[in-house]
Design a protein around this motif. Structure first.
Motif, PDB file in Angstrom:
ATOM      1  N   ARG A  80       0.800  -1.616   0.029  1.00 18.11           N
ATOM      2  CA  ARG A  80       0.071   0.149   0.406  1.00 18.11           C
ATOM      3  C   ARG A  80       0.452   1.121  -0.127  1.00 18.11           C
ATOM      4  N   ILE A  81       0.543   2.491  -0.901  1.00 15.77           N
ATOM      5  CA  ILE A  81       0.349   3.630  -0.725  1.00 15.77           C
ATOM      6  C   ILE A  81       0.018   4.507  -0.593  1.00 15.77           C
ATOM      7  N   VAL A  82       0.158   5.498   0.817  1.00 15.59           N
ATOM      8  CA  VAL A  82      -1.186   6.551   0.723  1.00 15.59           C
ATOM      9  C   VAL A  82      -0.485   7.202   1.036  1.00 15.59           C
ATOM     10  N   ALA A  83      -0.588   8.655   0.280  1.00 13.42           N
ATOM     11  CA  ALA A  83      -0.031   9.836  -0.079  1.00 13.42           C
ATOM     12  C   ALA A  83      -0.890  10.935   0.996  1.00 13.42           C
ATOM     13  N   ILE A  91      -2.529   2.054  -3.924  1.00 16.89           N
ATOM     14  CA  ILE A  91      -2.229   3.568  -4.222  1.00 16.89           C
ATOM     15  C   ILE A  91      -3.913   4.618  -3.725  1.00 16.89           C
ATOM     16  N   THR A  92      -3.030   5.425  -3.015  1.00 17.66           N
ATOM     17  CA  THR A  92      -4.337   5.255  -2.189  1.00 17.66           C
ATOM     18  C   THR A  92      -4.147   7.335  -2.079  1.00 17.66           C
ATOM     19  N   SER A 127     -10.606  19.276  -5.490  1.00 21.01           N
ATOM     20  CA  SER A 127      -8.973  17.959  -5.483  1.00 21.01           C
ATOM     21  C   SER A 127     -10.706  16.171  -4.914  1.00 21.01           C
ATOM     22  N   GLY A 128      -9.559  15.410  -5.528  1.00 31.41           N
ATOM     23  CA  GLY A 128     -10.701  13.781  -5.605  1.00 31.41           C
ATOM     24  C   GLY A 128      -9.398  12.849  -4.960  1.00 31.41           C
ATOM     25  N   LEU A 129      -9.998  12.126  -4.134  1.00 33.46           N
ATOM     26  CA  LEU A 129      -9.623  10.736  -3.099  1.00 33.46           C
ATOM     27  C   LEU A 129      -9.278  10.005  -4.485  1.00 33.46           C
ATOM     28  N   VAL A 130      -8.556   9.625  -4.529  1.00 34.52           N
ATOM     29  CA  VAL A 130      -8.804   8.145  -5.781  1.00 34.52           C
ATOM     30  C   VAL A 130      -8.750   6.599  -5.032  1.00 34.52           C
ATOM     31  N   HIS A 131      -8.783   5.868  -5.070  1.00 40.34           N
ATOM     32  CA  HIS A 131      -7.971   4.624  -4.690  1.00 40.34           C
ATOM     33  C   HIS A 131      -7.697   3.456  -6.053  1.00 40.34           C
ATOM     34  N   LEU A 132      -6.492   3.372  -6.139  1.00 41.07           N
ATOM     35  CA  LEU A 132      -5.838   2.919  -7.312  1.00 41.07           C
ATOM     36  C   LEU A 132      -5.129   1.452  -7.364  1.00 41.07           C
ATOM     37  N   THR A 133      -5.806  -0.010  -8.041  1.00 34.35           N
ATOM     38  CA  THR A 133      -4.812  -0.578  -7.844  1.00 34.35           C
ATOM     39  C   THR A 133      -3.781  -0.921  -8.697  1.00 34.35           C
ATOM     40  N   SER A 162       0.581  -1.345 -15.368  1.00 37.19           N
ATOM     41  CA  SER A 162      -0.794   0.059 -14.900  1.00 37.19           C
ATOM     42  C   SER A 162      -1.978   0.021 -13.433  1.00 37.19           C
ATOM     43  N   ALA A 163      -2.086   0.980 -13.071  1.00 38.84           N
ATOM     44  CA  ALA A 163      -3.218   1.006 -12.064  1.00 38.84           C
ATOM     45  C   ALA A 163      -3.901   2.256 -12.729  1.00 38.84           C
ATOM     46  N   ALA A 164      -5.168   1.401 -11.826  1.00 36.54           N
ATOM     47  CA  ALA A 164      -6.834   1.850 -12.195  1.00 36.54           C
ATOM     48  C   ALA A 164      -7.644   2.293 -10.947  1.00 36.54           C
ATOM     49  N   GLY A 165      -8.549   2.835 -11.152  1.00 32.33           N
ATOM     50  CA  GLY A 165      -8.766   2.793  -9.370  1.00 32.33           C
ATOM     51  C   GLY A 165     -10.393   4.393 -10.082  1.00 32.33           C
ATOM     52  N   ARG A 166     -11.362   4.068  -9.202  1.00 30.16           N
ATOM     53  CA  ARG A 166     -12.443   5.035  -9.247  1.00 30.16           C
ATOM     54  C   ARG A 166     -12.181   6.146  -7.599  1.00 30.16           C
ATOM     55  N   PHE A 167     -12.687   7.274  -7.870  1.00 28.26           N
ATOM     56  CA  PHE A 167     -12.744   8.257  -7.038  1.00 28.26           C
ATOM     57  C   PHE A 167     -13.983   7.877  -5.547  1.00 28.26           C
ATOM     58  N   THR A 168     -13.546   8.359  -4.872  1.00 27.64           N
ATOM     59  CA  THR A 168     -14.547   7.901  -3.628  1.00 27.64           C
ATOM     60  C   THR A 168     -15.549   8.536  -3.126  1.00 27.64           C
ATOM     61  N   GLY A 169     -15.544   9.883  -3.675  1.00 29.06           N
ATOM     62  CA  GLY A 169     -16.548  10.454  -3.886  1.00 29.06           C
ATOM     63  C   GLY A 169     -16.911  11.420  -2.656  1.00 29.06           C
TER      64      GLY A 169
END
Length: 245
Positions: free
Chosen positions: A53-56, A77-78, A88-94, A100-107
């Motif tokens: 995990r990477i959390v920025a 990666i969060t 801004s948008g908080l996004v959680h990528l796998t 590559s990495a992909a994921g959705r924004f949490t809202g």
């Protein structure tokens, strides 16, 4: 995290030496000894390190590629994707098997200060120019919503958002381009000046969002590949915006 996982499973990196030293003293006084590094977390790569995990805890305009290189396949990666639009948008990528990495924004309406190298360039006082004036059907107040600022940031990634209410000012410091709105009768007018038609791009972004059913930010996603980084609506094949390199 150290309390939950143990010292050996937590690494933290901080670019500021003073802040890093204070954090070290505080953690050690509590009996915690995770790996603490003073360095550039955007670029520095730990030799032989591979994380789950990477959390920025800073925002970035684009996801630094060194983060992808240090994550195991299936790792995450969060981070907050930010910009100069107060958005801004908080996004959680796998991380995928192809790198590559992909994921959705949490809202969630979450934001952090932009990382130093990603902050806007210095800006001196500027003069608003009339430029080309035309009516606009886009209510400027829509840009002050959380999703509105995010859309504007995608459409005009190198512009800053200024003003308030019906007075929206978009300013691109690199090119000197600007757009600003004012009330005009029962509607609004926009003035655009410079090589980049900033308001045109914002209008197109809102039109695509409208056609998609006005989705919330949790229906947006991000894909980071070796070729580019794109924010999309619905799924990766939906409307998308290329992030600047």
């Amino acid at each position: 995290m150290r309390h939950r996982l143990g010292d050996e499973l937590v690494t933290s990196i901080e670019v500021d030496q003073t802040v890093g030293a204070r954090a070290r003293r505080t953690l050690h006084s509590l009996g915690y000894t995770p790996t603490l590094i003073v360095g550039d977390g955007l670029e520095e790569r730990q030799a032989g390190a591979e994380f789950d995990r990477i959390v920025a805890t800073c925002s970035v305009r684009t996801v630094p590629y060194p983060w992808l290189w240090q994550i195991r396949p299936g790792g995450t990666i969060t981070t907050c994707l930010g910009g100069w639009m107060q958005a801004s948008g908080l996004v959680h990528l796998t991380l995928q098997a192809d790198g590559s990495a992909a994921g959705r924004f949490t809202g969630e309406e979450t934001s952090f200060v932009l990382a130093g190298p990603h902050q806007s360039p210095p800006r001196s006082a500027f003069t608003m120019h009339s430029g080309i004036t035309r009516p606009t059907s886009l209510d400027p107040k829509h840009l002050w919503s959380w999703v509105g600022r995010f859309l504007a940031r995608l459409a005009a990634p190198s512009a800053e958002l200024l003003g308030a209410g019906e007075q929206v000012i978009l300013l691109d410091t690199a090119t000197g381009s600007q757009a600003w709105t004012e009330a005009s009768g029962a509607g609004w007018a926009v003035h655009q000046h410079g090589p980049l038609p900033l308001w045109d791009a914002v209008e197109r972004a809102f039109e695509r969002w409208e056609k998609a059913g006005r989705p919330g930010q949790d229906e947006f996603g991000l894909t980071v590949s070796g070729e580019d980084q794109r924010v999309w609506i619905g799924d990766p094949s939906g409307p998308s915006w290329l992030l600047p390199g």
